[in-house]
Motif scaffolding. Structure first.
Motif, mmCIF file in Angstrom:
data_model
loop_
_atom_site.group_PDB
_atom_site.id
_atom_site.type_symbol
_atom_site.label_atom_id
_atom_site.label_comp_id
_atom_site.label_asym_id
_atom_site.label_seq_id
_atom_site.Cartn_x
_atom_site.Cartn_y
_atom_site.Cartn_z
ATOM 1 N N PHE A 74 0.833 -1.207 0.000
ATOM 2 C CA PHE A 74 0.000 0.000 0.000
ATOM 3 C C PHE A 74 0.866 1.255 0.000
ATOM 4 O O PHE A 74 0.610 2.202 -0.755
ATOM 5 C CB PHE A 74 -0.927 0.006 1.222
ATOM 6 N N THR A 78 1.014 4.106 -3.079
ATOM 7 C CA THR A 78 0.472 5.456 -2.861
ATOM 8 C C THR A 78 1.519 6.559 -2.761
ATOM 9 O O THR A 78 1.333 7.647 -3.293
ATOM 10 C CB THR A 78 -0.374 5.484 -1.573
ATOM 11 N N GLN A 101 -3.350 2.501 -10.295
ATOM 12 C CA GLN A 101 -3.132 2.874 -8.895
ATOM 13 C C GLN A 101 -4.429 2.734 -8.098
ATOM 14 O O GLN A 101 -4.427 2.211 -6.973
ATOM 15 C CB GLN A 101 -2.618 4.309 -8.805
ATOM 16 N N ILE A 105 -4.913 0.399 -4.800
ATOM 17 C CA ILE A 105 -5.251 1.075 -3.544
ATOM 18 C C ILE A 105 -6.485 0.451 -2.915
ATOM 19 O O ILE A 105 -6.498 0.093 -1.722
ATOM 20 C CB ILE A 105 -5.461 2.582 -3.782
ATOM 21 N N GLN A 177 -6.648 15.148 -4.628
ATOM 22 C CA GLN A 177 -6.271 14.111 -3.677
ATOM 23 C C GLN A 177 -4.791 13.798 -3.886
ATOM 24 O O GLN A 177 -4.190 14.254 -4.860
ATOM 25 C CB GLN A 177 -7.141 12.876 -3.896
ATOM 26 N N CYS A 178 -4.208 13.029 -2.972
ATOM 27 C CA CYS A 178 -2.790 12.683 -3.096
ATOM 28 C C CYS A 178 -2.548 11.442 -3.952
ATOM 29 O O CYS A 178 -1.406 11.091 -4.221
ATOM 30 C CB CYS A 178 -2.181 12.465 -1.704
ATOM 31 N N PHE A 179 -3.630 10.775 -4.333
ATOM 32 C CA PHE A 179 -3.514 9.614 -5.217
ATOM 33 C C PHE A 179 -4.857 9.415 -5.913
ATOM 34 O O PHE A 179 -5.853 10.069 -5.579
ATOM 35 C CB PHE A 179 -3.109 8.355 -4.441
ATOM 36 N N ASP A 181 -7.907 7.831 -6.086
ATOM 37 C CA ASP A 181 -8.891 6.972 -5.439
ATOM 38 C C ASP A 181 -10.200 7.054 -6.211
ATOM 39 O O ASP A 181 -10.425 7.969 -7.004
ATOM 40 C CB ASP A 181 -9.085 7.356 -3.976
ATOM 41 N N SER A 283 -5.055 6.504 5.909
ATOM 42 C CA SER A 283 -4.359 5.615 4.972
ATOM 43 C C SER A 283 -2.959 5.247 5.462
ATOM 44 O O SER A 283 -2.530 4.099 5.298
ATOM 45 C CB SER A 283 -4.250 6.279 3.591
#
Length: 327
Positions: A74, A78, A101, A105, A177-179, A181, A283
């Motif tokens: 994980f 991420t 990704q 995730i 967002q940082c990734f 999702d 997370s």
């Protein structure tokens, strides 16, 4: 703005923390890099210890092994991209890379949830049915069960992510967002099927989260009740000191996730920065502290480490004595 039903987006722009001033990019990337190293090294250490120590080749530690594996994967899925976003201003992620990704995730998150469930079940049976425990929770049974968790989750999440990828994505490609999702990306979709895709994903997430969470809470409270009925006070303190942090990390993993999914589907909106920070906390914190909570606080692992340290120390002393005698 008028949208078409044809995907025109070829890549997505990962914003990260929307309100973060540029002068803090270096600091944030460094903090995220340290967190990534902590997740990687802490969980890798646990994996090596469990593999190398024969005394730890038991069902409970096999579950710890799978938990550590999911945490490492994980973190690897991420963090590197968001670190690159703040270190080298690498914001773009291709359409396929973004959905890949997203797939890993959500798959790893669901696997993590099932491993938490197995961990609670393991402790529940060990406390309430100690005589049946050795026959029910053998290494073979746990290995097969954990493997099935991985396989069936990867298959199930393939359908969810492919369903989201069939949406047309037109004009908007900024992921707040940082990734990548599922919630953040499907918000960028257009067409009449967006709401349906979101509800399918929401139903899947609630089943994935609430079913294990319900059993975990019930099992931990039943364990606490069983321990309180025991006569040995020292054992009370040991078990309760172990269950407390585990229950805290479990709630930290599940409750914010449920909150984000439910509020998003109800249409409740709060600040973008708050949403990103909450997502990053639930997370990353469990993956960072799991080695401490689940392993370093476990007596058998501490004893195994102490034995290995003492054996190495004795071996060093003996070699030193031999050299002195020879000289």
């Amino acid at each position: 703005m008028k949208y078409t039903n044809i995907t025109t987006v070829t890549d997505f722009k990962i914003i990260g923390f929307p309100g973060l001033p540029p002068e803090y990019y270096g600091l944030v990337s460094f903090i995220l890099f340290v967190v990534f190293l902590a997740i990687l090294l802490g969980n890798l250490f646990i994996i090596v210890v469990i593999i190398s120590e024969r005394t730890l080749h038991k069902s409970t530690y096999l579950i710890f092994f799978h938990l550590a594996m999911s945490d490492i994967l994980f973190g690897t899925v991420t963090l590197p991209k968001i670190i690159a976003r703040y270190w080298w201003n690498d914001m773009l992620s291709s359409f396929r890379a973004c959905f890949t990704q997203m797939y890993f995730i959500h798959s790893l998150g669901a696997i993590h949830s099932l491993i938490f469930l197995m961990m609670a079940l393991d402790r529940f049976v060990a406390i309430w049915f100690p005589f049946k425990y050795p026959t029910l929770f053998t290494n073979t049974v746990i290995s097969v069960a954990c493997s099935l968790c991985w396989v069936f989750t990867f298959i199930r999440m393939m359908g969810i992510v492919l369903h989201a990828s069939t949406l047309p994505y037109c004009d908007r490609n900024t992921v707040m967002q940082c990734f990548c999702d599922l919630v953040s990306v499907t918000d960028l979709g257009c067409g009449s099927d967006v709401a349906y895709v979101k509800w399918v994903a929401f139903a899947n997430a609630m089943i994935t989260l609430l079913v294990p969470l319900t059993f975990i809470i019930v099992s931990y409270f039943s364990i606490i009740i069983a321990v309180l009925k025991m006569s040995l006070k020292d054992r009370h303190n040991k078990v309760l000191s172990t269950c407390g942090p585990q229950l805290f990390v479990t709630c930290l993993y599940y409750l914010p996730r449920c909150f984000i999914y439910i509020t998003n589907n109800l249409g409740f909106k709060f600040s973008l920065d708050a949403g990103v920070i909450i997502t990053m906390l639930y997370s990353l914190i469990p993956a960072t502290v799991n080695p401490v909570i689940y392993c370093f606080k476990t007596m058998e692992i501490k004893q195994a480490l102490m034995r290995r340290f003492m054996n190495r120390k004795i071996s060093t002393v003996l070699k030193s004595d031999c050299k002195q005698n020879i000289s």
